[in-house]
Design a protein around this motif. Sequence first.
Motif, mmCIF file in Angstrom:
data_model
loop_
_atom_site.group_PDB
_atom_site.id
_atom_site.type_symbol
_atom_site.label_atom_id
_atom_site.label_comp_id
_atom_site.label_asym_id
_atom_site.label_seq_id
_atom_site.Cartn_x
_atom_site.Cartn_y
_atom_site.Cartn_z
ATOM 1 N N GLY A 105 -8.747 2.672 31.515
ATOM 2 C CA GLY A 105 -8.012 3.915 31.264
ATOM 3 C C GLY A 105 -8.060 4.319 29.801
ATOM 4 O O GLY A 105 -8.137 3.462 28.924
ATOM 5 N N ARG A 169 -14.385 2.525 35.095
ATOM 6 C CA ARG A 169 -13.753 1.239 35.410
ATOM 7 C C ARG A 169 -14.684 0.230 36.080
ATOM 8 O O ARG A 169 -14.211 -0.756 36.640
ATOM 9 C CB ARG A 169 -12.553 1.470 36.335
ATOM 10 C CG ARG A 169 -11.341 2.045 35.658
ATOM 11 C CD ARG A 169 -10.088 1.755 36.463
ATOM 12 N NE ARG A 169 -8.916 2.368 35.862
ATOM 13 C CZ ARG A 169 -8.173 1.787 34.934
ATOM 14 N NH1 ARG A 169 -8.484 0.589 34.497
ATOM 15 N NH2 ARG A 169 -7.125 2.409 34.442
ATOM 16 N N LYS A 224 -7.658 -2.737 23.884
ATOM 17 C CA LYS A 224 -7.173 -1.390 24.203
ATOM 18 C C LYS A 224 -6.365 -1.422 25.477
ATOM 19 O O LYS A 224 -6.775 -2.066 26.436
ATOM 20 C CB LYS A 224 -8.391 -0.478 24.393
ATOM 21 C CG LYS A 224 -8.098 0.837 25.015
ATOM 22 C CD LYS A 224 -8.775 1.145 26.346
ATOM 23 C CE LYS A 224 -8.416 0.295 27.505
ATOM 24 N NZ LYS A 224 -8.696 0.864 28.818
ATOM 25 N N THR A 225 -5.268 -0.839 25.545
ATOM 26 C CA THR A 225 -4.551 -0.444 26.759
ATOM 27 C C THR A 225 -3.155 0.020 26.412
ATOM 28 O O THR A 225 -2.446 -0.637 25.629
ATOM 29 C CB THR A 225 -4.460 -1.526 27.855
ATOM 30 O OG1 THR A 225 -3.615 -1.039 28.904
ATOM 31 C CG2 THR A 225 -3.919 -2.858 27.395
ATOM 32 N N ASP A 227 -0.808 -0.124 28.247
ATOM 33 C CA ASP A 227 0.156 -1.031 28.893
ATOM 34 C C ASP A 227 0.715 -2.064 27.908
ATOM 35 O O ASP A 227 1.741 -2.685 28.174
ATOM 36 C CB ASP A 227 -0.507 -1.780 30.057
ATOM 37 C CG ASP A 227 -0.826 -0.842 31.217
ATOM 38 O OD1 ASP A 227 -0.565 0.361 31.078
ATOM 39 O OD2 ASP A 227 -1.338 -1.319 32.236
ATOM 40 N N MET A 278 4.273 4.367 33.264
ATOM 41 C CA MET A 278 3.099 3.525 33.496
ATOM 42 C C MET A 278 3.256 2.133 32.916
ATOM 43 O O MET A 278 4.116 1.879 32.091
ATOM 44 C CB MET A 278 1.858 4.169 32.877
ATOM 45 C CG MET A 278 0.965 4.803 33.894
ATOM 46 S SD MET A 278 -0.610 5.225 33.163
ATOM 47 C CE MET A 278 -1.277 6.208 34.508
ATOM 48 N N GLY A 279 2.352 1.323 33.335
ATOM 49 C CA GLY A 279 2.311 -0.084 32.966
ATOM 50 C C GLY A 279 2.012 -0.801 34.264
ATOM 51 O O GLY A 279 2.926 -1.014 35.062
ATOM 52 N N GLU A 359 6.221 1.259 36.523
ATOM 53 C CA GLU A 359 5.447 1.384 37.768
ATOM 54 C C GLU A 359 5.086 0.010 38.339
ATOM 55 O O GLU A 359 4.899 -0.141 39.534
ATOM 56 C CB GLU A 359 4.184 2.239 37.571
ATOM 57 C CG GLU A 359 3.121 1.584 36.722
ATOM 58 C CD GLU A 359 1.791 2.339 36.697
ATOM 59 O OE1 GLU A 359 1.668 3.412 37.276
ATOM 60 O OE2 GLU A 359 0.867 1.812 36.057
ATOM 61 N N TYR A 566 -0.296 9.518 32.749
ATOM 62 C CA TYR A 566 -1.544 10.136 32.297
ATOM 63 C C TYR A 566 -1.310 11.042 31.090
ATOM 64 O O TYR A 566 -2.167 11.157 30.219
ATOM 65 C CB TYR A 566 -2.193 10.902 33.454
ATOM 66 C CG TYR A 566 -2.518 9.978 34.614
ATOM 67 C CD1 TYR A 566 -3.623 9.140 34.555
ATOM 68 C CD2 TYR A 566 -1.688 9.893 35.722
ATOM 69 C CE1 TYR A 566 -3.893 8.253 35.588
ATOM 70 C CE2 TYR A 566 -1.950 9.006 36.750
ATOM 71 C CZ TYR A 566 -3.056 8.182 36.678
ATOM 72 O OH TYR A 566 -3.318 7.290 37.685
ATOM 73 N N ARG A 569 -1.019 8.893 28.042
ATOM 74 C CA ARG A 569 -2.320 8.258 27.818
ATOM 75 C C ARG A 569 -3.275 9.225 27.119
ATOM 76 O O ARG A 569 -4.171 8.820 26.394
ATOM 77 C CB ARG A 569 -2.872 7.896 29.206
ATOM 78 C CG ARG A 569 -3.580 6.618 29.304
ATOM 79 C CD ARG A 569 -3.801 6.247 30.737
ATOM 80 N NE ARG A 569 -4.787 7.065 31.424
ATOM 81 C CZ ARG A 569 -5.364 6.715 32.573
ATOM 82 N NH1 ARG A 569 -5.047 5.572 33.143
ATOM 83 N NH2 ARG A 569 -6.234 7.480 33.156
HETATM 84 P P1 FBP Z 1 -6.115 0.124 31.282
HETATM 85 O O1 FBP Z 1 -5.461 -1.211 31.430
HETATM 86 O O2 FBP Z 1 -7.475 0.174 31.787
HETATM 87 O O3 FBP Z 1 -6.005 0.608 29.875
HETATM 88 O O4 FBP Z 1 -5.303 1.196 32.149
HETATM 89 C C1 FBP Z 1 -3.937 1.192 32.195
HETATM 90 C C2 FBP Z 1 -3.398 2.255 33.111
HETATM 91 O O5 FBP Z 1 -3.113 3.428 32.399
HETATM 92 C C3 FBP Z 1 -2.161 1.729 33.830
HETATM 93 O O6 FBP Z 1 -1.002 1.939 33.085
HETATM 94 C C4 FBP Z 1 -2.205 2.464 35.134
HETATM 95 O O7 FBP Z 1 -1.585 1.744 36.160
HETATM 96 C C5 FBP Z 1 -3.661 2.589 35.398
HETATM 97 O O8 FBP Z 1 -4.292 2.579 34.152
HETATM 98 C C6 FBP Z 1 -4.022 3.833 36.138
HETATM 99 O O9 FBP Z 1 -5.341 3.751 36.518
HETATM 100 P P2 FBP Z 1 -6.260 4.977 36.932
HETATM 101 O O10 FBP Z 1 -6.674 5.633 35.660
HETATM 102 O O11 FBP Z 1 -7.403 4.337 37.607
HETATM 103 O O12 FBP Z 1 -5.442 5.870 37.797
#
Ligand code: FBP
Length: 699
Positions: A105, A169, A224-225, A227, A278-279, A359, A566, A569
């Motif tokens: 993400g 991904r 990176k994330t 979360d 998120m998380g 989440e 999102y 993010r």
């Molecule tokens: P990453 O760990 O790849 O950085 O993504 C985190 C995240 O934003 C989570 O918080 C969320 O559950 C997930 O990605 C959502 O995934 P997608 O973009 O596939 O809907």
Amino acid sequence: MSHKPSTVEKLLENPEVQEVTSSVSRELVERKAFEPPRCKAFQGRYTRLRETGEYLFDVDAHAAAQLPSIIGNRVQEITPEEDLDDRVKTAYTRRRNIGIVFSGGPAPGGHNVIAGLFEAAKAADPESRIFGFLMGPDGIMENEAVEVTREMVEAYRNLGGFTMIKTGRTKIDTPEKMSLCRETCKALGLDALVIVGGDDSNTNAAFLAQELYEDGIQVIGVPKTIDGDIQVRGAQGNVLCAMSFGFHTAARAFSNNIANLCTDSSSDVKYWHICKVMGRVASHLALETALQTHASITLIGEDLCNYVDKERLERARKEGRTDYKAYGLTLRHLSRVVCKAIVRRAAAGKNYGLIVIPEGVLEFINEIQTFIIKLSKIIAEYNETHDKDFHTRHPRLEDKLEYLKNLARRLREEGQIPIWSDHDDELFNDLPDFFQEGLLSERDSHGNFPFSLVETDKVVMGLVRDYLGWLRERGEYSIGIDPAYYRKVLEKDSLDPVRFGPALFHNWGEEAPLLVRREIISRKTLRQELARAGAIGENEPVPPAVEKIFDKSVPKFKTQAHFYGYDGRGNDPTRFDCTYTYNLGLCVFSLIAHGATGQMAAIRNLELDFSRWEPIGIPIAPLMRLEERKGKLALVLEKSVVDVDSPAFRVVEALRDKWMAAHPGEDEFRRPGPIRFSGRAEEDRPITLVLNAMGREDG
Ligand code: FBP
């Protein structure tokens, strides 16, 4: 009034109109002009890399067997250098081709990693080239890359998203995919590959580092994330990487929106706002949001999962048995925690507030976690043994449920220990459709469960609503009435408050908000109780003023659901994330220039003042652990969840009651405001880090 076309054309030619309608806002201009400061290690002409044995890791035997070339890596410290001896200088300044990819993400700050890497590489040798792989790991496997230019760097400097080269991904998890990566690296003549990603992507980085070791192609990971679950400590507990990048921005963005809801909610006083944040698993974002906004209720999965149902345990003890089901979080308990807070605020006269739900909380609920694990395994096994994947073959929920029912029957008939029993099937069928659908969603290529697709808040709030209804029936959920208001309303109709007070309220006489007696749960019971207490005659109607007070005490539980993920993010990075990521980019180059591979670029002391930031390389292989993925055990970089003994959590725990503000006074909401790029109002690091740093001896 309509304008003639000629008028509109003239308008469009007007420089002022052009300025206000331009895609380049003033904020953007200011943002792009920001030059992130370099930490001390990068203020010299060169850097030096020093391996240190100071940090130990508990190495997993599987990691040692599968990653032999990089398992012995150590932490590397980067220091500034004005000159290097000839051999090192030649290696440092040689012309290089470096590939970089974003994986997973988006997280605010990614573009600055590229900027830092680009600038450091060009400074060492202007002929060096940086290639950005498009659309994530697929770009490596399909050799889809663009050469990063200075114009591109300038266009995206300090901007959010991964817009420049996009992301994806895909997991690089088969020998065929590894070979494709090798072919691309060779075709582009790459000296090094940089993988910017989360736990799964850094896992990819370690396996690629091993795979490309003999070819002399270095692989470096970047944490990176949003979360915030990539945090690294040595075996002795020393913090090496306090937080992944993007976390601060996402948390600040969520918090600004949630704080605005706090303001709306305490103005209109009629809604409970349910904010899912998120998380995927860890509740770090929820914890930081709690610190930033002081929302009325914040659930932290890692805390709730330690729940022990003492009543259940005691019952079992009396019967001479141990009830293991008394340990751990259930959906029922979760809804009780929320209800308790709602009821307490209602009693104080507040029928509104904010609930923050991470989440990933489902991951911490016993019964749901079991379903997630079982279903992931069933789906993974199905996909391995059939031509078409589970979801294509069973597109509708009914088809999936039918498959599970038949599976339970077949396993029972075959006398196998069932992964899916009739009992599982029954329990699963009791869940609402939307929740079943969520739990059966397609896993991503890493086998991760898509928490963001499950309406966790809806499940929890459904149970909360039911339980509140039950409490209401028992007279345990009502809105507290301000004594002064009660007196005013009655006296306005020339009624004596003292005549009705004792019959109406169970805490009559207190200065606290007055609570209608439990027996009074309807207008009918109101009449009966007033008559029984002699406040009105047998056939006398209830005075309208008293009815008005009763009606006011009846809670209407109205909710508004929000999802923050999102949006945060995609936010432009905070100054903290801009600076962090730019320095990570510089760190990546230093690691590459000194020949490192299988390392993750990081900044030590991130939780302290900028002047104390120290770039380092952390060996990835020793951090890997066996975890269940797609129904099988696989080596992955361990995720860090919220430590309930950390200072940040303990502060939230200690202030939880204060922030719930279950009293008639003002709420305790905090206004962090929008992310500010200029001025001094913006904080310089996440509050979680500030607090956790206090717990460190050197903090
Ligand atoms: P990453 O760990 O790849 O950085 O993504 C985190 C995240 O934003 C989570 O918080 C969320 O559950 C997930 O990605 C959502 O995934 P997608 O973009 O596939 O809907």
